[in-house]
Design a protein around this motif. Structure first.
Motif, PDB file in Angstrom:
ATOM      1  N   PRO A  30       0.870  -1.285   0.163  1.00  0.00           N
ATOM      2  CA  PRO A  30       0.000  -0.008  -0.073  1.00  0.00           C
ATOM      3  C   PRO A  30       0.997   1.315  -0.189  1.00  0.00           C
ATOM      4  O   PRO A  30       1.941   1.213   0.592  1.00  0.00           O
ATOM      5  CB  PRO A  30      -0.818  -0.209   1.410  1.00  0.00           C
ATOM      6  N   GLY A  31       0.590   2.343  -0.565  1.00  0.00           N
ATOM      7  CA  GLY A  31       0.862   3.635  -0.650  1.00  0.00           C
ATOM      8  C   GLY A  31       0.856   4.254   0.790  1.00  0.00           C
ATOM      9  O   GLY A  31       0.017   3.692   1.610  1.00  0.00           O
ATOM     10  N   PRO A  32       1.597   5.328   1.112  1.00  0.00           N
ATOM     11  CA  PRO A  32       1.264   5.874   2.291  1.00  0.00           C
ATOM     12  C   PRO A  32      -0.138   6.470   2.448  1.00  0.00           C
ATOM     13  O   PRO A  32      -0.600   6.919   1.533  1.00  0.00           O
ATOM     14  CB  PRO A  32       2.167   7.137   2.362  1.00  0.00           C
ATOM     15  N   GLN A  33      -0.837   6.549   3.619  1.00  0.00           N
ATOM     16  CA  GLN A  33      -1.947   6.953   3.902  1.00  0.00           C
ATOM     17  C   GLN A  33      -1.980   8.431   3.993  1.00  0.00           C
ATOM     18  O   GLN A  33      -0.848   8.917   4.640  1.00  0.00           O
ATOM     19  CB  GLN A  33      -2.897   6.059   5.213  1.00  0.00           C
ATOM     20  N   LEU A  45       1.182   8.416  15.758  1.00  0.00           N
ATOM     21  CA  LEU A  45       0.316   7.387  15.277  1.00  0.00           C
ATOM     22  C   LEU A  45       0.315   7.192  13.893  1.00  0.00           C
ATOM     23  O   LEU A  45       0.635   5.915  13.712  1.00  0.00           O
ATOM     24  CB  LEU A  45      -1.204   7.634  15.777  1.00  0.00           C
ATOM     25  N   TRP A  46       0.242   8.112  12.820  1.00  0.00           N
ATOM     26  CA  TRP A  46       0.538   7.865  11.796  1.00  0.00           C
ATOM     27  C   TRP A  46       1.766   7.288  11.253  1.00  0.00           C
ATOM     28  O   TRP A  46       1.863   6.284  10.491  1.00  0.00           O
ATOM     29  CB  TRP A  46       0.275   9.204  10.985  1.00  0.00           C
ATOM     30  N   GLU A  50       2.275   3.652   9.525  1.00  0.00           N
ATOM     31  CA  GLU A  50       3.159   3.494   8.272  1.00  0.00           C
ATOM     32  C   GLU A  50       4.236   2.653   8.507  1.00  0.00           C
ATOM     33  O   GLU A  50       4.447   1.850   7.507  1.00  0.00           O
ATOM     34  CB  GLU A  50       3.540   4.909   7.807  1.00  0.00           C
ATOM     35  N   ILE A  51       4.961   2.622   9.549  1.00  0.00           N
ATOM     36  CA  ILE A  51       6.100   1.577   9.733  1.00  0.00           C
ATOM     37  C   ILE A  51       5.776   0.231   9.778  1.00  0.00           C
ATOM     38  O   ILE A  51       6.172  -0.589   9.132  1.00  0.00           O
ATOM     39  CB  ILE A  51       6.804   2.246  10.995  1.00  0.00           C
TER      40      ILE A  51
END
Length: 70
Positions: A30-33, A45-46, A50-51
């Motif tokens: 998935p790409g970054p949100q 938190l993001w 992502e990590i």
């Protein structure tokens, strides 16, 4: 007089095809949100999410590489 005839046949090359990878390994990463909360806590938190997503994708990719290198 009957002649003896020999024919030489060349073996056909064997074409091996790899089976399709398991569905869970073939999922694209998935790409970054997008960041929806610009607060420090929201960004932290993001980053953690992502990590985690990157690690999951890297593990799937490595499993696929390992499976095909055997």
């Amino acid at each position: 007089m009957m002649g003896c005839s020999t024919t030489s046949t060349q073996p056909s090359p064997v074409v091996q095809q790899m089976p399709a990878p398991p569905a869970d390994l073939a999922v694209p990463c998935p790409g970054p949100q997008p960041i929806t909360d610009g607060s420090r806590a929201g960004v932290a938190l993001w980053v953690v999410d992502e990590i985690a997503a990157h690690r999951d994708c890297a593990a799937r990719h490595q499993a696929l590489v390992d499976a095909w290198s055997k």
